[in-house]
Write a protein that holds these residues in place. Structure first.
Motif, PDB file in Angstrom:
ATOM      1  N   ALA A  30     -53.308  11.730  10.083  1.00  0.00           N
ATOM      2  CA  ALA A  30     -51.915  11.373   9.812  1.00  0.00           C
ATOM      3  C   ALA A  30     -50.973  12.529  10.144  1.00  0.00           C
ATOM      4  O   ALA A  30     -49.894  12.316  10.732  1.00  0.00           O
ATOM      5  CB  ALA A  30     -51.765  10.969   8.343  1.00  0.00           C
ATOM      6  N   MET A  31     -51.384  13.772   9.789  1.00  0.00           N
ATOM      7  CA  MET A  31     -50.561  14.934  10.116  1.00  0.00           C
ATOM      8  C   MET A  31     -50.436  15.118  11.622  1.00  0.00           C
ATOM      9  O   MET A  31     -49.361  15.446  12.139  1.00  0.00           O
ATOM     10  CB  MET A  31     -51.167  16.184   9.480  1.00  0.00           C
ATOM     11  N   TYR A  32     -51.537  14.912  12.341  1.00  0.00           N
ATOM     12  CA  TYR A  32     -51.502  15.069  13.797  1.00  0.00           C
ATOM     13  C   TYR A  32     -50.586  14.026  14.434  1.00  0.00           C
ATOM     14  O   TYR A  32     -49.791  14.333  15.331  1.00  0.00           O
ATOM     15  CB  TYR A  32     -52.920  14.962  14.364  1.00  0.00           C
ATOM     16  N   MET A  33     -50.699  12.774  13.968  1.00  0.00           N
ATOM     17  CA  MET A  33     -49.861  11.725  14.534  1.00  0.00           C
ATOM     18  C   MET A  33     -48.391  11.951  14.193  1.00  0.00           C
ATOM     19  O   MET A  33     -47.494  11.580  14.964  1.00  0.00           O
ATOM     20  CB  MET A  33     -50.315  10.357  14.007  1.00  0.00           C
ATOM     21  N   LEU A  34     -48.126  12.574  13.037  1.00  0.00           N
ATOM     22  CA  LEU A  34     -46.749  12.788  12.617  1.00  0.00           C
ATOM     23  C   LEU A  34     -46.106  13.968  13.337  1.00  0.00           C
ATOM     24  O   LEU A  34     -44.971  13.871  13.818  1.00  0.00           O
ATOM     25  CB  LEU A  34     -46.695  13.002  11.102  1.00  0.00           C
ATOM     26  N   TYR A  35     -46.829  15.106  13.437  1.00  0.00           N
ATOM     27  CA  TYR A  35     -46.232  16.324  13.977  1.00  0.00           C
ATOM     28  C   TYR A  35     -46.604  16.600  15.437  1.00  0.00           C
ATOM     29  O   TYR A  35     -45.909  17.378  16.097  1.00  0.00           O
ATOM     30  CB  TYR A  35     -46.644  17.532  13.116  1.00  0.00           C
ATOM     31  N   ARG A  36     -47.698  16.033  15.932  1.00  0.00           N
ATOM     32  CA  ARG A  36     -48.127  16.263  17.313  1.00  0.00           C
ATOM     33  C   ARG A  36     -48.146  17.770  17.634  1.00  0.00           C
ATOM     34  O   ARG A  36     -47.414  18.267  18.483  1.00  0.00           O
ATOM     35  CB  ARG A  36     -47.187  15.553  18.279  1.00  0.00           C
ATOM     36  N   PRO A  37     -48.987  18.560  16.963  1.00  0.00           N
ATOM     37  CA  PRO A  37     -48.944  20.019  17.152  1.00  0.00           C
ATOM     38  C   PRO A  37     -49.462  20.446  18.523  1.00  0.00           C
ATOM     39  O   PRO A  37     -50.388  19.859  19.073  1.00  0.00           O
ATOM     40  CB  PRO A  37     -49.859  20.531  16.036  1.00  0.00           C
ATOM     41  N   HIS A  38     -48.836  21.497  19.068  1.00  0.00           N
ATOM     42  CA  HIS A  38     -49.255  22.120  20.326  1.00  0.00           C
ATOM     43  C   HIS A  38     -49.320  23.631  20.119  1.00  0.00           C
ATOM     44  O   HIS A  38     -48.545  24.209  19.337  1.00  0.00           O
ATOM     45  CB  HIS A  38     -48.282  21.793  21.458  1.00  0.00           C
ATOM     46  N   ARG A  39     -50.206  24.260  20.854  1.00  0.00           N
ATOM     47  CA  ARG A  39     -50.313  25.707  20.770  1.00  0.00           C
ATOM     48  C   ARG A  39     -49.089  26.369  21.391  1.00  0.00           C
ATOM     49  O   ARG A  39     -48.487  25.837  22.319  1.00  0.00           O
ATOM     50  CB  ARG A  39     -51.575  26.185  21.490  1.00  0.00           C
ATOM     51  N   PRO A  40     -48.722  27.556  20.891  1.00  0.00           N
ATOM     52  CA  PRO A  40     -47.611  28.275  21.530  1.00  0.00           C
ATOM     53  C   PRO A  40     -48.015  28.725  22.932  1.00  0.00           C
ATOM     54  O   PRO A  40     -49.200  28.899  23.229  1.00  0.00           O
ATOM     55  CB  PRO A  40     -47.372  29.465  20.595  1.00  0.00           C
ATOM     56  N   ALA A  41     -47.021  28.922  23.771  1.00  0.00           N
ATOM     57  CA  ALA A  41     -47.260  29.329  25.157  1.00  0.00           C
ATOM     58  C   ALA A  41     -46.681  30.722  25.391  1.00  0.00           C
ATOM     59  O   ALA A  41     -45.557  31.018  24.954  1.00  0.00           O
ATOM     60  CB  ALA A  41     -46.635  28.327  26.121  1.00  0.00           C
ATOM     61  N   PHE A  42     -47.447  31.586  26.060  1.00  0.00           N
ATOM     62  CA  PHE A  42     -47.013  32.934  26.393  1.00  0.00           C
ATOM     63  C   PHE A  42     -47.069  33.118  27.905  1.00  0.00           C
ATOM     64  O   PHE A  42     -47.887  32.490  28.597  1.00  0.00           O
ATOM     65  CB  PHE A  42     -47.900  33.984  25.715  1.00  0.00           C
ATOM     66  N   SER A  43     -46.234  34.008  28.401  1.00  0.00           N
ATOM     67  CA  SER A  43     -46.228  34.329  29.829  1.00  0.00           C
ATOM     68  C   SER A  43     -45.709  35.755  30.018  1.00  0.00           C
ATOM     69  O   SER A  43     -44.966  36.274  29.164  1.00  0.00           O
ATOM     70  CB  SER A  43     -45.370  33.343  30.624  1.00  0.00           C
ATOM     71  N   VAL A  44     -46.117  36.372  31.113  1.00  0.00           N
ATOM     72  CA  VAL A  44     -45.660  37.721  31.478  1.00  0.00           C
ATOM     73  C   VAL A  44     -45.010  37.611  32.857  1.00  0.00           C
ATOM     74  O   VAL A  44     -45.699  37.637  33.880  1.00  0.00           O
ATOM     75  CB  VAL A  44     -46.826  38.727  31.486  1.00  0.00           C
ATOM     76  N   PRO A  45     -43.691  37.479  32.913  1.00  0.00           N
ATOM     77  CA  PRO A  45     -43.035  37.289  34.213  1.00  0.00           C
ATOM     78  C   PRO A  45     -42.930  38.544  35.067  1.00  0.00           C
ATOM     79  O   PRO A  45     -42.757  38.448  36.290  1.00  0.00           O
ATOM     80  CB  PRO A  45     -41.645  36.766  33.831  1.00  0.00           C
ATOM     81  N   SER A  46     -43.023  39.731  34.442  1.00  0.00           N
ATOM     82  CA  SER A  46     -42.911  40.967  35.227  1.00  0.00           C
ATOM     83  C   SER A  46     -43.788  42.050  34.618  1.00  0.00           C
ATOM     84  O   SER A  46     -43.944  42.127  33.393  1.00  0.00           O
ATOM     85  CB  SER A  46     -41.456  41.443  35.295  1.00  0.00           C
ATOM     86  N   LEU A  47     -44.341  42.881  35.496  1.00  0.00           N
ATOM     87  CA  LEU A  47     -45.217  43.980  35.081  1.00  0.00           C
ATOM     88  C   LEU A  47     -45.033  45.139  36.050  1.00  0.00           C
ATOM     89  O   LEU A  47     -45.162  44.974  37.268  1.00  0.00           O
ATOM     90  CB  LEU A  47     -46.679  43.532  35.067  1.00  0.00           C
ATOM     91  N   ARG A  48     -44.743  46.323  35.512  1.00  0.00           N
ATOM     92  CA  ARG A  48     -44.550  47.524  36.311  1.00  0.00           C
ATOM     93  C   ARG A  48     -45.609  48.556  35.961  1.00  0.00           C
ATOM     94  O   ARG A  48     -45.955  48.727  34.795  1.00  0.00           O
ATOM     95  CB  ARG A  48     -43.158  48.131  36.085  1.00  0.00           C
ATOM     96  N   ILE A  49     -46.091  49.230  36.988  1.00  0.00           N
ATOM     97  CA  ILE A  49     -47.065  50.314  36.813  1.00  0.00           C
ATOM     98  C   ILE A  49     -46.332  51.627  37.075  1.00  0.00           C
ATOM     99  O   ILE A  49     -45.947  51.934  38.208  1.00  0.00           O
ATOM    100  CB  ILE A  49     -48.255  50.169  37.764  1.00  0.00           C
TER     101      ILE A  49
END
Length: 254
Positions: free
Chosen positions: A71-90
């Motif tokens: 019932a909780m799943y059908m009510l809230y439809r949970p999804h995992r958070p999403a992360f990304s790294v758009p830029s990286l400098r060395i």
């Protein structure tokens, strides 16, 4: 002399014989009643009833939990958070060795931008501060850093710039040096991986969960060793971040 009269053993005048002497009735041998068996049976029945009701209650609780979870799943439809790294400098990636190769030291300085997205409409994520680590593709440790804790509201995106990961005079063993030198010689650049560990609390309306450990692994970066003071930009177009729950049960972490 007077004559003595003895009783005759012959049949009586009516022709009947004398009745034989009667014997006392025989009693059956004493047999103790099986009281112990009845006692053991009652105790066994009690244990069976207790086990039956215990299993039945556990099954009912499991069924109720499954129904509530569905019932909780059908009510809230949970999804995992999403992360990304758009830029990286060395900024720095220096490997120094002694003349006899008895000691090897690594000095690094990386700088990147990370974004966190909450795709849920009913859930809020509250993160503790992150422990950030960087590795080569072969698992050589390159440095560490931190990321402050924050709250990710519903359908919200949060970005952090200038997240620093550094390492000073990191001692490397022979296998790590060989692996890292092989990566540094590649024309396509050094393959890098970023790992972030923290704990998160999830809130849905008035409901709150306990803190659960998560690990974010971002990989697919490739960059060259910088020449001079200018940092080199790593390619991030093929990078991906994966979020895993880190559930700890006693001594084991899953």
């Amino acid at each position: 002399m007077s004559d003595r009269v003895f009783p005759s053993s012959k049949p009586t005048a009516n022709g009947g014989a004398a009745p034989p002497p009667t014997k006392p009735p025989l009693r059956p041998p004493y047999r103790p009643q099986p009281h112990n068996r009845r006692h053991h049976r009652s105790r066994r029945n009690y244990c069976c009833c207790f086990c039956f009701w215990t299993i039945l209650i556990l099954l009912i609780l499991a069924l109720v939990a499954a129904i509530a979870g569905t019932a909780m799943y059908m009510l809230y439809r949970p999804h995992r958070p999403a992360f990304s790294v758009p830029s990286l400098r060395i900024h720095r990636l220096n490997l120094t060795s002694s003349s006899d190769s008895s000691s090897n030291h690594l000095t690094t300085l990386l700088n990147f931008t990370v974004t966190s997205k909450n795709p849920n409409s009913h859930l809020t994520f509250s993160y503790d501060p992150f422990v950030v680590s960087s590795f080569s593709a072969n698992g050589v440790f390159l440095g560490n850093g931190t990321l402050p804790g924050f709250t990710s509201e519903k359908k919200n995106q949060t970005a952090f710039k200038n997240v620093v990961v550094s390492g000073s005079n990191i001692d490397l063993d022979t296998d790590s040096v060989t692996s890292l030198k092989s990566d540094l010689k590649k024309k396509s650049g050094v393959s890098l991986k970023i790992q972030m560990d923290t704990k998160v609390k999830i809130k849905a309306g008035k409901l709150k969960t306990k803190k659960v450990g998560i690990r974010v692994i971002c990989e697919g970066f490739k960059g060259d060793v910088p020449k001079g003071k200018s940092p080199s930009m790593a390619t991030t177009d093929k990078s991906k971040c994966k979020v895993d729950l880190r559930i700890k049960i006693w001594k084991w972490t899953f």
